[in-house]
Scaffold this motif. Sequence first.
Motif, PDB file in Angstrom:
ATOM      1  N   GLU A 211       0.871  -1.355   0.046  1.00 41.17           N
ATOM      2  CA  GLU A 211      -0.020  -0.129   0.063  1.00 41.17           C
ATOM      3  C   GLU A 211       0.919   1.276   0.108  1.00 41.17           C
ATOM      4  O   GLU A 211       0.397   2.435  -0.505  1.00 41.17           O
ATOM      5  CB  GLU A 211      -0.936   0.188   1.153  1.00 41.17           C
ATOM      6  CG  GLU A 211      -1.922  -1.291   1.351  1.00 41.17           C
ATOM      7  CD  GLU A 211      -1.338  -2.282   1.913  1.00 41.17           C
ATOM      8  OE1 GLU A 211      -2.461  -3.196   2.396  1.00 41.17           O
ATOM      9  OE2 GLU A 211      -0.155  -2.381   2.106  1.00 41.17           O
ATOM     10  N   SER A 212       2.097   1.335   0.670  1.00 46.18           N
ATOM     11  CA  SER A 212       2.936   2.278   0.645  1.00 46.18           C
ATOM     12  C   SER A 212       3.857   2.295  -0.377  1.00 46.18           C
ATOM     13  O   SER A 212       4.940   3.396  -0.489  1.00 46.18           O
ATOM     14  CB  SER A 212       3.630   2.453   2.085  1.00 46.18           C
ATOM     15  OG  SER A 212       4.150   1.238   2.327  1.00 46.18           O
ATOM     16  N   ASN A 213       4.134   1.181  -1.039  1.00 49.70           N
ATOM     17  CA  ASN A 213       4.938   0.969  -2.505  1.00 49.70           C
ATOM     18  C   ASN A 213       4.429   0.647  -3.623  1.00 49.70           C
ATOM     19  O   ASN A 213       4.293  -0.388  -3.681  1.00 49.70           O
ATOM     20  CB  ASN A 213       6.115   0.155  -1.918  1.00 49.70           C
ATOM     21  CG  ASN A 213       7.136  -0.090  -3.027  1.00 49.70           C
ATOM     22  OD1 ASN A 213       7.234   0.793  -3.897  1.00 49.70           O
ATOM     23  ND2 ASN A 213       7.805  -1.067  -2.947  1.00 49.70           N
ATOM     24  N   ILE A 214       3.838   1.628  -4.363  1.00 51.54           N
ATOM     25  CA  ILE A 214       3.302   1.326  -5.523  1.00 51.54           C
ATOM     26  C   ILE A 214       4.204   1.104  -6.804  1.00 51.54           C
ATOM     27  O   ILE A 214       3.872   0.744  -7.863  1.00 51.54           O
ATOM     28  CB  ILE A 214       2.121   2.362  -5.936  1.00 51.54           C
ATOM     29  CG1 ILE A 214       1.044   1.953  -6.798  1.00 51.54           C
ATOM     30  CG2 ILE A 214       2.857   3.727  -6.557  1.00 51.54           C
ATOM     31  CD1 ILE A 214      -0.147   0.859  -6.199  1.00 51.54           C
ATOM     32  N   TRP A 350      -2.784   3.510   1.946  1.00 47.87           N
ATOM     33  CA  TRP A 350      -3.187   3.233   0.731  1.00 47.87           C
ATOM     34  C   TRP A 350      -3.719   4.721   0.396  1.00 47.87           C
ATOM     35  O   TRP A 350      -3.798   5.105  -0.654  1.00 47.87           O
ATOM     36  CB  TRP A 350      -4.100   2.212   0.623  1.00 47.87           C
ATOM     37  CG  TRP A 350      -4.842   2.286  -0.769  1.00 47.87           C
ATOM     38  CD1 TRP A 350      -6.130   2.238  -0.948  1.00 47.87           C
ATOM     39  CD2 TRP A 350      -4.025   2.267  -2.099  1.00 47.87           C
ATOM     40  NE1 TRP A 350      -6.514   2.352  -2.339  1.00 47.87           N
ATOM     41  CE2 TRP A 350      -5.290   2.276  -2.883  1.00 47.87           C
ATOM     42  CE3 TRP A 350      -2.991   2.249  -2.514  1.00 47.87           C
ATOM     43  CZ2 TRP A 350      -5.186   2.327  -4.376  1.00 47.87           C
ATOM     44  CZ3 TRP A 350      -2.777   2.109  -3.696  1.00 47.87           C
ATOM     45  CH2 TRP A 350      -3.721   2.259  -4.795  1.00 47.87           C
ATOM     46  N   THR A 353      -0.974   6.907  -0.626  1.00 47.15           N
ATOM     47  CA  THR A 353      -0.690   6.465  -2.012  1.00 47.15           C
ATOM     48  C   THR A 353      -1.451   6.862  -3.139  1.00 47.15           C
ATOM     49  O   THR A 353      -1.229   7.231  -4.077  1.00 47.15           O
ATOM     50  CB  THR A 353      -0.106   5.147  -1.754  1.00 47.15           C
ATOM     51  OG1 THR A 353       0.828   4.644  -1.055  1.00 47.15           O
ATOM     52  CG2 THR A 353       0.284   4.723  -3.210  1.00 47.15           C
TER      53      THR A 353
END
Length: 370
Positions: A211-214, A350, A353
């Motif tokens: 969710e924090s690394n797309i 999320w 993001t």
Amino acid sequence: MKRQWSKKSFKAIQAGILGMSLLGLTACGTKEESAAPVVKDPSSLSVGEIEAKAKTEGEVNSAGMPDTWANWGETWADVTKKYNLKHTDTDISSAEEIAKFEAEKENATADIGDMGISFAPIAEKKGLTLPYKTSHWNEIPQWAKDDNGDWVVGYQGTIAFLTNKKLVKNPPKSWDDILKGNYKVTIGDVQRGAQNQMGVLAAAMAYGGSESNIKPGLDFFAKLAKQGRLSLTDAKPANIEKGEVEVAIVWDFNALNYATQINRDQFDICIPKEGSVVSGYTTIINKYAKHPYAAMATREYILSDQGQINLAKGFARPIRDVKLPKEVADKMLPKEQYNNAKPIKDPQAWEKTASTLPQLWQEEVLVNVK
């Protein structure tokens, strides 16, 4: 396009975009109407008391819950008959729902709405929600409800692949399969649509993102764009039927619904093997609802056994663990396909993001579209 076929739920759109929606709807609040009833503590009432008050109100109006989406039509038929209510729906997106509730306030024309889960906290923060915990509250997974009852997921979806077998001989079963293919892949408008943003998150999670690394998801679609294989066409039945969609990345319930509407045997539908994301759509009861008890009774019915079965008839997987009739269960995807599908673990991450995703999609993916 409204939600007759594909619900364009906007997910965590930047404030400026939401503000534009709000400006476009300010005229909605100009009609003089009576103030909304004061509901001090909805959860203190019994279901019977709520139902009795709903029958007295005699009406319930919804936003973003059209008959053709997730079989809402059958639920509305049940609700209106059970409580002797009149019903109307305004077919709009999640962002428009929030803008509508905020613009109209005491002049509310909608009592309840259906919106993507990452928009629900936004509605809550804006003070637009009326909390109500249904009698089935303890059966709802923790990720799928707010602590106070401001929102609750009614049904869930998982990102899936929909493949037109007339156009693609070897339907992809995994994200890696897609990268090796020679067909176009439809993702839709990631800058606005919840389903489309979740498609990027699903790809990211499959390749080690979160969710924090797309970034892994953006990289995946950038590769397709550079290959000239990324299509931004809407994956709606009209386009699918015309042969304009070879492979689409959509919710599982949309994939099943669209395929069934056209010709189920013509399409392959699967959950990608490496992994996918599970999310849901929530009911929001408008704080300013003119018919709050009818809205609460509606939420109660949606989470009842029959309400959950109705949603499953529209291919949306129930949020409660209810036993589905065999003829309904047989039309769903096999449970084993969901082994690597995971719900969002960090909603706040999320939300943050998703608010940056529209710009990142433009800068890292759309610039490569051929």
